[in-house]
Design an enzyme around this catalytic site. Sequence first.
Site, PDB file in Angstrom:
ATOM      1  N   LYS A  74       1.706  -7.152 -33.176  1.00  0.00           N
ATOM      2  CA  LYS A  74       2.741  -6.782 -32.207  1.00  0.00           C
ATOM      3  C   LYS A  74       2.740  -7.803 -31.075  1.00  0.00           C
ATOM      4  CE  LYS A  74       3.071  -4.709 -28.508  1.00  0.00           C
ATOM      5  NZ  LYS A  74       4.029  -5.649 -27.872  1.00  0.00           N
TER       6      LYS A  74
ATOM      7  N   GLY B 251      -5.090  -9.499 -23.374  1.00  0.00           N
ATOM      8  CA  GLY B 251      -4.133  -9.132 -22.333  1.00  0.00           C
ATOM      9  C   GLY B 251      -4.867  -8.662 -21.093  1.00  0.00           C
TER      10      GLY B 251
ATOM     11  N   CYS C  73      -6.248 -16.803 -18.580  1.00  0.00           N
ATOM     12  CA  CYS C  73      -7.353 -16.049 -17.974  1.00  0.00           C
ATOM     13  C   CYS C  73      -8.596 -16.910 -17.798  1.00  0.00           C
ATOM     14  CB  CYS C  73      -7.662 -14.828 -18.828  1.00  0.00           C
ATOM     15  SG  CYS C  73      -7.567 -15.176 -20.582  1.00  0.00           S
TER      16      CYS C  73
ATOM     17  N   GLU D 135      -6.375 -11.290 -10.394  1.00  0.00           N
ATOM     18  CA  GLU D 135      -5.871 -12.333 -11.277  1.00  0.00           C
ATOM     19  C   GLU D 135      -4.398 -12.546 -10.940  1.00  0.00           C
ATOM     20  OE1 GLU D 135      -5.883 -11.398 -15.500  1.00  0.00           O
ATOM     21  OE2 GLU D 135      -6.655 -13.404 -15.888  1.00  0.00           O
TER      22      GLU D 135
HETATM   23  P1  ADP Z   1       0.762  -8.368 -18.801  1.00  0.00           P
HETATM   24  O1  ADP Z   1       0.512  -7.272 -17.789  1.00  0.00           O
HETATM   25  O2  ADP Z   1       0.256  -9.669 -18.380  1.00  0.00           O
HETATM   26  O3  ADP Z   1       2.154  -8.388 -19.355  1.00  0.00           O
HETATM   27  P2  ADP Z   1      -0.267  -6.708 -20.839  1.00  0.00           P
HETATM   28  O4  ADP Z   1      -1.710  -6.473 -21.072  1.00  0.00           O
HETATM   29  O5  ADP Z   1       0.505  -5.588 -20.224  1.00  0.00           O
HETATM   30  O6  ADP Z   1      -0.180  -8.019 -20.010  1.00  0.00           O
HETATM   31  O7  ADP Z   1       0.485  -7.107 -22.186  1.00  0.00           O
HETATM   32  C1  ADP Z   1      -0.128  -7.748 -23.251  1.00  0.00           C
HETATM   33  C2  ADP Z   1       0.304  -7.072 -24.536  1.00  0.00           C
HETATM   34  O8  ADP Z   1      -0.058  -5.707 -24.489  1.00  0.00           O
HETATM   35  C3  ADP Z   1       1.803  -7.083 -24.817  1.00  0.00           C
HETATM   36  O9  ADP Z   1       1.996  -7.240 -26.214  1.00  0.00           O
HETATM   37  C4  ADP Z   1       2.237  -5.710 -24.384  1.00  0.00           C
HETATM   38  O10 ADP Z   1       3.414  -5.260 -25.033  1.00  0.00           O
HETATM   39  C5  ADP Z   1       1.056  -4.886 -24.807  1.00  0.00           C
HETATM   40  N1  ADP Z   1       0.910  -3.609 -24.101  1.00  0.00           N
HETATM   41  C6  ADP Z   1       1.171  -3.343 -22.798  1.00  0.00           C
HETATM   42  N2  ADP Z   1       0.876  -2.060 -22.514  1.00  0.00           N
HETATM   43  C7  ADP Z   1       0.420  -1.494 -23.650  1.00  0.00           C
HETATM   44  C8  ADP Z   1      -0.050  -0.185 -24.006  1.00  0.00           C
HETATM   45  N3  ADP Z   1      -0.115   0.801 -23.106  1.00  0.00           N
HETATM   46  N4  ADP Z   1      -0.440   0.027 -25.280  1.00  0.00           N
HETATM   47  C9  ADP Z   1      -0.404  -0.959 -26.194  1.00  0.00           C
HETATM   48  N5  ADP Z   1       0.034  -2.198 -25.923  1.00  0.00           N
HETATM   49  C10 ADP Z   1       0.443  -2.478 -24.678  1.00  0.00           C
END
Ligand code: ADP
Length: 502
Positions: free
Chosen positions: A187, A240, A296, A397
């Site tokens: 994903k 992430g 990061c 960050e």
């Molecule tokens: P940023 O805040 O820098 O955008 P994220 O950690 O939110 O980083 O996003 C990284 C990935 O995690 C993306 O693919 C995003 O769609 C996914 N993502 C964000 N929130 C969730 C969640 N609650 N559950 C699963 N995947 C998530």
Amino acid sequence: MSNQSFAPASDTSLRRYEHLYIDGEWVKPLDGELIESIDPATGKPWAIAPMGGPQDIDRAVAAARQAFNGPWRRMPGHERAALLRRFADLFSAAIPELAVIESRDNGNLVREHRASLTAQVQWYQWFASLADKAQGTTIPIDDSVHAFTTRVPIGVVGAIIPWNAPLLATCLKIGAALAAGCAVVVKPAEQTPVSALELARLMHEAGIPPGVFNVVPGFGRTAGAHLVKHPDVNKISFTGASQTAKHMVRDGAENLKRFTFELGGKAPHIIFADADLDNAINAATASAWRLTGQSCALGSRVLVERPIYDRVVDAFRTRAKSVRVGLPSVDTNHMGPQAHEEQLRKTLSYIEFGKQDGAELITGGSRVLTPALAPGYFVEPTVFAGVTNRMRIARDEIFGPVASLIPFDGEDEAVAIANDTPYGLTAGLWTRDVGRAHRVSNRIEAGMVWVNTYSFLRWSTPYGGFKVSGWGRENGIHALDPYLETRTTVISTSGQFPNLYT
Ligand code: ADP
């Protein structure tokens, strides 16, 4: 062959991706939608991309489970390796196109993407070379039993990918997972959905069996969360934000899902007064501004020993003037835009926090508003001096091109400041004293410490974080471990078992 329909590849026309890749086929989202993917260099859409929903995740997980239970998990490792090598060759041939696509989605320089993609070919080769080496052990006990361990693939893996380095993060996860014999559902991030679909095209062409590799772009809170909660997904591998990982742990608790996490960082880059200053400045300025600060691993906290502090501040001020901020397609530029508008706003707000908290803005600090770049999300390379480790720019960050220069006195204070953060991903230190190099690197709470260099990363070097920077390690000779379970088998040589109830 892909049935993706492409608009003519000119800058003014949208490239269309309307299908997800599930079970070896290109399918329309069942409960998702089509969105515009924005080119951060222009602020305008460059592609149409599909976003899958929970039903699409269900379909992809079912396909992955079926493929895993089919021939894939039993395929000899050397055959999986051959498929991965074929994929690596196709990937290598596609580098020029992939570099442009990735740059249109996330704004990093095409030139830097080309270099990263070239390294990723080696990464895929490395994982392929590990595919037939998941050996177990024989455990010496006595003549009555034969005990041994077998390494078996963990099952269906969800790979959740960030927007800052989509193809690299995907490579580190799917290369290891497929080599181990797992089936994967990828994903990608909603901001950068396209490159993973291109990978699916190459996987298909390489002959990876249907269902073994699936791609469902989607939003984090819907598709992503559904993948994490899914009872038939054995493991999530995620790169992430640390905050997002905390949600995931809660969402995956029901079936005690396994996780590998590569999360945020606030790396200290420590420069001692005895350092080779020219090289230290080269590394510290590069790691402050490379990838527009959107990694990061970069050294966003530059810790400088007090006797050389003013010289380092001056060097940063001067070097910032020679950073060419501009379109990522121009190979002579040094820095592209922030990857999306929200990140632009975040960076600018942290620059304001820096001023409010009393740091001294040395240079930069603004969005670039020249006519050519104003529609994009460009920010000047920015330097703050007089920063203390309590300030928000030193704690959080930022993910922007913002260097915070923090003075210190002596080794103990350097280590104390370096470790005074919830993060622990990477760190750098510069000194000519070999004893100090050992002493200080040994006290740093980080998964990767670079001494007299920075950002050195290879397929063979384990990578991951202490503290809130992660769980587990990617890369290295043990790269397949997170995708394997260990089964211990004990076989009696006599078959005798006493009746305990006489
Ligand atoms: P940023 O805040 O820098 O955008 P994220 O950690 O939110 O980083 O996003 C990284 C990935 O995690 C993306 O693919 C995003 O769609 C996914 N993502 C964000 N929130 C969730 C969640 N609650 N559950 C699963 N995947 C998530």
